[in-house]
Write a protein that holds these residues in place. Structure first.
Motif, mmCIF file in Angstrom:
data_model
loop_
_atom_site.group_PDB
_atom_site.id
_atom_site.type_symbol
_atom_site.label_atom_id
_atom_site.label_comp_id
_atom_site.label_asym_id
_atom_site.label_seq_id
_atom_site.Cartn_x
_atom_site.Cartn_y
_atom_site.Cartn_z
ATOM 1 N N PHE A 115 0.828 -1.199 0.000
ATOM 2 C CA PHE A 115 0.000 0.000 0.000
ATOM 3 C C PHE A 115 0.867 1.254 0.000
ATOM 4 O O PHE A 115 0.513 2.269 0.567
ATOM 5 C CB PHE A 115 -0.932 -0.005 1.224
ATOM 6 N N ASN A 116 2.031 1.162 -0.615
ATOM 7 C CA ASN A 116 2.937 2.290 -0.671
ATOM 8 C C ASN A 116 2.268 3.485 -1.323
ATOM 9 O O ASN A 116 1.738 3.385 -2.425
ATOM 10 C CB ASN A 116 4.169 1.905 -1.509
ATOM 11 N N GLY A 117 2.294 4.626 -0.644
ATOM 12 C CA GLY A 117 1.800 5.849 -1.237
ATOM 13 C C GLY A 117 0.298 6.015 -1.243
ATOM 14 O O GLY A 117 -0.211 6.981 -1.820
ATOM 15 N N TYR A 118 -0.442 5.104 -0.623
ATOM 16 C CA TYR A 118 -1.908 5.198 -0.603
ATOM 17 C C TYR A 118 -2.392 5.988 0.610
ATOM 18 O O TYR A 118 -1.785 5.953 1.680
ATOM 19 C CB TYR A 118 -2.547 3.814 -0.589
ATOM 20 N N VAL A 119 -3.504 6.664 0.438
ATOM 21 C CA VAL A 119 -4.159 7.410 1.503
ATOM 22 C C VAL A 119 -5.527 6.795 1.755
ATOM 23 O O VAL A 119 -6.236 6.437 0.801
ATOM 24 C CB VAL A 119 -4.315 8.893 1.111
ATOM 25 N N LEU A 120 -5.877 6.639 3.017
ATOM 26 C CA LEU A 120 -7.195 6.103 3.356
ATOM 27 C C LEU A 120 -8.240 7.187 3.098
ATOM 28 O O LEU A 120 -8.292 8.195 3.790
ATOM 29 C CB LEU A 120 -7.230 5.659 4.814
ATOM 30 N N LEU A 121 -9.088 6.967 2.088
ATOM 31 C CA LEU A 121 -10.090 7.955 1.701
ATOM 32 C C LEU A 121 -11.381 7.811 2.496
ATOM 33 O O LEU A 121 -12.071 8.798 2.762
ATOM 34 C CB LEU A 121 -10.400 7.825 0.204
ATOM 35 N N TRP A 122 -11.703 6.574 2.852
ATOM 36 C CA TRP A 122 -12.983 6.317 3.526
ATOM 37 C C TRP A 122 -12.945 4.915 4.077
ATOM 38 O O TRP A 122 -12.309 4.025 3.506
ATOM 39 C CB TRP A 122 -14.115 6.451 2.505
ATOM 40 N N ASN A 123 -13.600 4.697 5.220
ATOM 41 C CA ASN A 123 -13.712 3.319 5.694
ATOM 42 C C ASN A 123 -14.863 3.198 6.679
ATOM 43 O O ASN A 123 -15.414 4.189 7.170
ATOM 44 C CB ASN A 123 -12.397 2.850 6.323
ATOM 45 N N ASP A 124 -15.233 1.967 6.945
ATOM 46 C CA ASP A 124 -16.206 1.643 7.982
ATOM 47 C C ASP A 124 -15.763 0.345 8.632
ATOM 48 O O ASP A 124 -15.576 -0.672 7.942
ATOM 49 C CB ASP A 124 -17.611 1.507 7.403
ATOM 50 N N THR A 125 -15.544 0.375 9.942
ATOM 51 C CA THR A 125 -15.158 -0.827 10.685
ATOM 52 C C THR A 125 -16.346 -1.442 11.410
ATOM 53 O O THR A 125 -16.182 -2.408 12.153
ATOM 54 C CB THR A 125 -14.049 -0.494 11.697
#
Length: 841
Positions: A238-248
C-alpha cells in the motif's frame, strides 16, 4: 512485535501487527513499564493499532512513522483525532523531538522509492532492523528478485543516492539474511526479522537490569484462523496510498455511510433484483454484530428476508495529475454456505443512486452504465467470482469475469479481498494473491466498453460508482432454487459478515492521461463494429462443408457413452458435470442433412447440394441419446506456430432451445491419454491444467452464448474466465444461423468474434497470456508453481469438439425436466467448419 529495554529500565515496544490478547499477556509477564510504543509503518490503518496499545499501556507515548504527505508528516486533523483518542499522547518519529531516553535507541526511515517495503525501524543498540509492510508473503527467491528489481528501479529513477542507510541494508547489504527471513516468516505482513547492522551497532550498549537486557522478538499471528476480526488487515503493498474512507462497523450501522435497501426490487423496476431472486430486503436484516456488518437471511411467514446496503459515498479513479489515479477497495469477509444463497460486494453507477431503477447511470439503464462485481459467491461458496457487466442495455450487454477456487483455505473462513481500479484496468486480489485483471477496450471489444454515443474510451467505468453489499436467496445465478429449498437452506438464519471496508487512493506523478476519443468512437464505438472478415487475408488450412454422406470417418471421431471410460473423459458418469445424456454414433443422432430437406431449420438460401451436420438429442425410452464428435486428434489439431502465428477456427452454427440443453463448440488439448481418474488431459496434466477453450457455450433458452477459458491447475485449483454475448436480434440465439470464430495468436492473445463475416460483427471475448503471472492465462501443471510463458496454450495442439449435452450442474435442471424436454427431438446444426492461417504482411 519486539520489546527492548531503555536506559531508565522501562520498555520500548515496536509493534508492526495488531496486538492480540496473547501478545499483551506475554508483554505483561516481562515486568517493567512500557514507556514508548513505535508503530513502524507509514500506513494509516496501522495507526489504528495505537489506541488498543495505548489502552493496554496508559503511560506510554505512541510514536508513528508519518506518511508521504508533502513531507509534512501526519495530516493535522487526523493527528488531532489520534491524540484525542490515546492516553496520554501521540507523536510522530522524525517530526516531534525524541526524549532523552530514546536518543540513540530508535531510528526510522520512510522508504520513498517505489519499494514493496514502506517503512523501517532500527534499534541501533541491538543491531536490529524491523521492516513494515512488505505486503507479500515472500519466499527466498522472490525476495532476491524484488531486491534487485528495486535497486534497478531506484537507480533508473535517480533516487538511489538519496536513500538512507536502512534502505541500503534492506536491498543491498544483507540479501542473504533477507531471503532467510522471508523464507521463515509465516506472516502476510512482514517479515520482521533481526538483521545484523554493524554500522549502526557501533554505540556501546547501556547497562540494563538483569533479565531485561534481551531483545525479545514475539512472532504473533494476529489474523490466524479462528481469530477475532482485527481492523486494518493488509494484502498487497500500500505504498503511497491514503485512506479515503472506511467503515469498521463498530456500534450501530452508520446511516451516514449507508443507505439500507428494502423490498423485492419492484419499486426500482427490477422485481427479483434483475436475477429472479426470492428474498425481500428488510431494514432489520442489515445490522452490526460484534464489530462486523451482518447481512442476515431469515425465514418469514411469507418467504425470505435478507439485507442489502449501498454506500452514500462515490468514487472513481481520475486521469488528471494531482487527483487520486488509483483506487483500492479492501474488505475482510466471511460468507455462509447454503444452496441458493449468494453473497455479493459490487459497484453501481452513482448517477443512479437515487434513481427509480437499479444500475441506471450516465450511459443508460443496466448494465450500459456498468457494474463491477468485486465479490460474487453462491451456494457452497467454494467458487469465487469477480468481473464486470457493461456494453449496452440488456440484452445487448457483456459480462466478463473470472471464477477461481480456494486452494487450501476453508471457503467459509475469513478472507481478505482487494480490488484495484485504475482508469484503464481493474485487478482482483484474494488473500494477498493476484487473481484476475480486466482491462479497458479503449473503444473496442478487447476489454470493457459501452455502446452509448458520446462516451469516452474508458466508458462506462469513467464515472463515479458506489459500493453495494447484499446477501440474496434464489435467482438464476444461484441456481433457481424454489422457496421450499431456500427455507431448508436458510434454517434458523444465515449471515454474511464483513469486518471492514477500506477505500484507498493513490496519486501518480503526472496522473494517468488518456488519449481523447476519436470521432468514430464517439459516433459509433468500435466495440459494436468490426472490419468484415476478408478471406483474401487468410489461407484456408482445412474445412468441412458437410456435403458428404456422413460425419464420422476421416475427419471426425464420435465419443461414446456417459463419460466414464478413460479414453473419453475418465471421471465417472456425467462427463465431469453430472450430465444426463448418453452419446451414440447413430444416424438418428449424428448425420449430414441437406438444407433443402429441412424446411424448419435448413437455410433456404443454401445451394441445393449444401448440407449441415445435425446433432440430435431425444428421449429414447427413458435414455437421453445425443452425440459428441471431435476432430481427428492425430491429423486435425491446431495451435499457432512460428510459421503460422495466427490461427482462425470458425463455424456457422444453429442452436436449439429447451430446458437442460447445452450446445458447445470447444477445444481440448491433444496428445495425452487420460487415466481412469483423470480428465481433459494434455501436456501439463489433467483438466484444466492443460487448458480448455470454449468458443460457443450456451444453455437452456440460448439467450446468451459464452466464450470461456479454463486453466490454472488441476481441479479444484483452476480458474474459469468467461464472457457472454446476446443475439443482435435481441432474441434467443436458438433457430438462428450465426458465425462463431476464435482467432488465436502466437503473441499470447485470443479473440472471440461473432458474425464478423457480416457488417454487424462484434468481439465478444478477449484473453491474453499472463506470461507466468495469474493476471492472464497460466498453468501450474501438476505442481504448485506457475510455469512461465504462454502455457497451457503453448507447447501443444488442440482439437475441436461439437456436442449437445443435456442436464448437468450448470443447467440447473433436474432429470425429470430433461426427459420432458427431449420427448421431442432437439438438434444443433453446423453448416461448415473452417480453419485458416493468416497470411504474413
Amino acid at each position: 512485535m519486539v520489546a527492548t529495554c531503555l536506559p531508565d529500565g522501562s520498555l520500548l515496544l515496536v509493534s508492526p501487527i495488531a496486538p492480540t490478547a496473547e501478545a499483551l499477556s506475554l508483554l505483561a509477564g516481562l515486568g517493567g513499564r512500557v514507556s514508548h510504543i513505535v508503530l513502524p509503518s507509514s500506513s494509516p490503518e496501522h495507526w489504528f493499532y495505537g489506541p488498543a496499545l495505548s489502552n493496554a499501556f496508559p503511560d506510554a507515548t505512541v510514536w508513528v512513522v508519518p506518511g508521504l504527505l508533502e513531507g509534512k508528516g501526519l495530516p493535522v486533523p487526523f493527528l488531532g483525532q489520534m491524540t484525542a483518542s490515546m492516553r496520554p499522547r501521540c507523536k510522530a518519529l522524525g517530526v516531534d523531538q525524541l526524549p532523552a531516553e530514546l536518543q540513540g535507541q530508535v531510528e526510522s526511515e520512510l522508504l520513498t522509492a517505489p519499494f514493496f517495503i514502506e517503512a523501517a525501524v532500527v534499534l541501533p543498540q541491538h543491531g536490529a532492523l524491523l521492516l513494515a509492510d512488505t505486503g507479500f508473503k515472500l519466499d527466498a527467491a522472490e525476495y532476491g528478485y524484488i531486491s534487485s528489481g528495486n535497486i534497478a528501479a531506484a537507480e533508473k529513477a535517480g533516487v538511489w543516492d538519496r536513500l538512507g542507510p536502512i534502505t541500503r541494508i534492506v536491498f543491498e547489504k544483507y540479501p542473504k539474511e533477507g531471503r532467510a527471513c522471508a523464507a521463515a516468516s509465516p506472516l502476510l505482513i512482514g517479515p520482521y526479522c533481526p538483521i545484523a547492522a554493524p554500522a549502526m551497532a557501533a554505540r556501546p550498549s547501556p547497562s540494563l537490569a538483569p533479565g531485561l537486557c534481551l531483545l525479545l522478538a514475539l512472532s504473533l499471528l494476529a489474523l490466524s484462523a479462528g481469530a477475532q476480526p482485527q481492523p486494518g488487515s493488509r494484502s498487497p503493498s500500500f505504498n503511497g496510498y491514503v485512506l479515503l474512507w472506511n467503515d469498521t462497523f463498530t456500534g450501530p450501522l452508520n446511516t451516514n455511510n449507508w443507505k439500507v435497501m428494502t423490498g423485492d426490487g419492484s419499486a426500482l423496476k427490477a422485481k427479483g433484483w434483475l436475477d429472479g431472486e426470492k428474498q425481500v430486503y428488510a431494514t432489520n436484516n442489515a445490522v452490526t454484530y460484534k464489530g462486523a456488518l451482518a447481512l442476515k437471511a431469515t425465514q418469514t411467514q411469507s418467504g425470505i428476508a435478507s439485507g442489502r446496503i449501498h454506500s452514500k459515498k462515490f468514487w472513481m479513479p481520475r486521469t488528471e495529475s494531482g487527483q487520486y489515479n488509483i483506487l483500492r477497495f479492501e474488505t475482510r469477509f466471511k460468507v455462509p454456505a447454503g444452496s441458493g444463497l449468494r453473497a455479493r460486494i459490487f459497484l453501481l453507477p452513482a448517477a443512479g443512486f437515487n434513481s427509480t431503477c437499479v444500475g441506471c447511470g450516465a450511459y443508460g439503464i443496466w448494465p450500459a452504465s456498468g457494474e463491477v462485481d468485486l465479490l460474487d459467491v453462491s451456494n457452497n461458496m467454494a467458487d469465487v467470482k469477480g468481473g464486470a457487466a457493461f456494453g449496452g442495455v440488456k440484452p445487448n450487454n457483456r459480462y466478463v469475469g473470472a471464477t477461481w477456487h480456494y486452494e487450501k483455505q476453508n471457503p467459509t473462513d475469513w478472507h481478505v479481498l482487494i480490488v484495484e481500479w485504475e482508469p484503464t484496468k481493474m485487478t482482483w486480489y484474494l488473500d494477498g494473491q493476484p487473481r484476475y485483471q480486466l482491462v479497458s477496450g479503449k473503444g473496442t471489444g478487447a476489454g470493457w466498453f459501452t455502446n452509448a454515443r458520446g462516451s469516452g474510451l474508458n466508458g462506462p467505468f469513467d464515472r463515479f460508482f458506489y459500493i453495494g453489499l447484499s446477501l440474496s436467496a434464489g435467482g438464476i445465478t444461484a441456481g433457481n432454487h424454489n422457496l421450499a429449498q431456500l427455507r431448508t437452506s436458510i434454517g434458523a438464519g444465515k449471515n454474511f459478515f464483513v469486518d471492514y471496508i477500506n477505500v484507498w487512493g493513490r496519486k501518480v506523478p503526472g496522473g494517468r492521461p488518456m488519449s481523447k476519443p476519436t470521432v468514430a468512437a464517439v459516433v459509433k464505438p468500435a466495440a459494436v463494429s468490426l472490419p468484415v472478415f476478408n478471406a483474401k487475408d487468410w489461407t484456408l488450412a482445412w474445412s468441412d462443408e458437410f456435403n458428404g454422406n456422413g460425419v464420422t470417418g476421416k475427419d471426425w471421431d464420435a465419443q461414446l457413452g456417459d463419460g466414464a471410460k478413460p479414453e473419453n473423459w475418465g471421471t465417472g458418469p456425467g462427463w465431469g458435470n453430472k450430465e444426463e445424456q448418453y452419446y451414440v454414433d447413430d444416424k438418428k443422432n449424428l448425420d449430414v442433412v441437406k438444407h433443402k430437406f429441412d424446411t424448419v431449420r435448413g437455410d433456404p438460401k443454401a445451394p441445393n447440394n449444401d448440407g449441415f451436420m445435425k446433432i440430435s438429442a431425444f428421449n429414447d425410452g427413458g435414455v437421453i441419446k445425443s452425440a459428441r464428435v471431435r476432430s481427428t486428434i492425430s491429423t486435425l489439431s491446431w495451435a499457432p506456430t512460428a510459421a503460422n502465428p495466427v490461427v482462425r477456427i470458425s463455424a456457422r452454427v444453429n442452436l436449439p432451445a429447451g430446458k437442460g440443453l447445452w450446445g458447445m463448440m470447444w477445444l481440448l488439448p491433444s496428445g495425452a491419454a487420460c487415466s481412469a481418474n483423470t480428465s481433459g488431459c494434455g501436456r501439463y496434466g489433467g483438466w484444466p491444467a492443460s487448458g480448455e477453450i470454449d468458443i460457443v457455450s450456451s444453455i437452456n433458452d440460448m439467450m446468451t452464448v459464452q466464450g470461456n477459458q479454463h486453466y490454472g491447475g488441476q481441479f479444484p485449483t483452476d480458474v474459469h474466465v468467461e464472457s457472454n454475448v446476446q443475439s443482435p436480434t435481441g432474441k434467443s440465439f436458438a433457430n438462428e444461423w450465426h458465425t462463431w470464430s476464435l482467432e488465436w495468436s502466437l503473441d499470447g492473445t485470443m479473440v472471440w468474434k461473432l458474425d464478423d463475416d457480416t457488417d454487424k460483427g462484434t468481439v465478444y471475448f478477449f484473453a491474453q497470456s499472463g506470461d507466468g503471472s495469474p493476471l492472464g492465462w497460466y498453468t501450474r501443471g501438476t505442481g504448485d508453481t506457475i510455469l512461465g510463458g504462454d502455457a497451457p496454450f503453448a507447447g501443444q495442439t488442440f482439437h475441436l469438439i461439437f456436442n449437445l449435452a443435456v442436464g448437468g450442474v450448470h443447467s440447473g435442471v433436474d432429470r425429470a425436466t430433461c426427459l420432458e424436454t427431449t420427448k421431442t427431438e432437439k438438434y444443433m446444426m453446423v453448416d461448415w467448419v473452417r480453419v485458416y492461417t493468416k497470411k504474413k504482411a
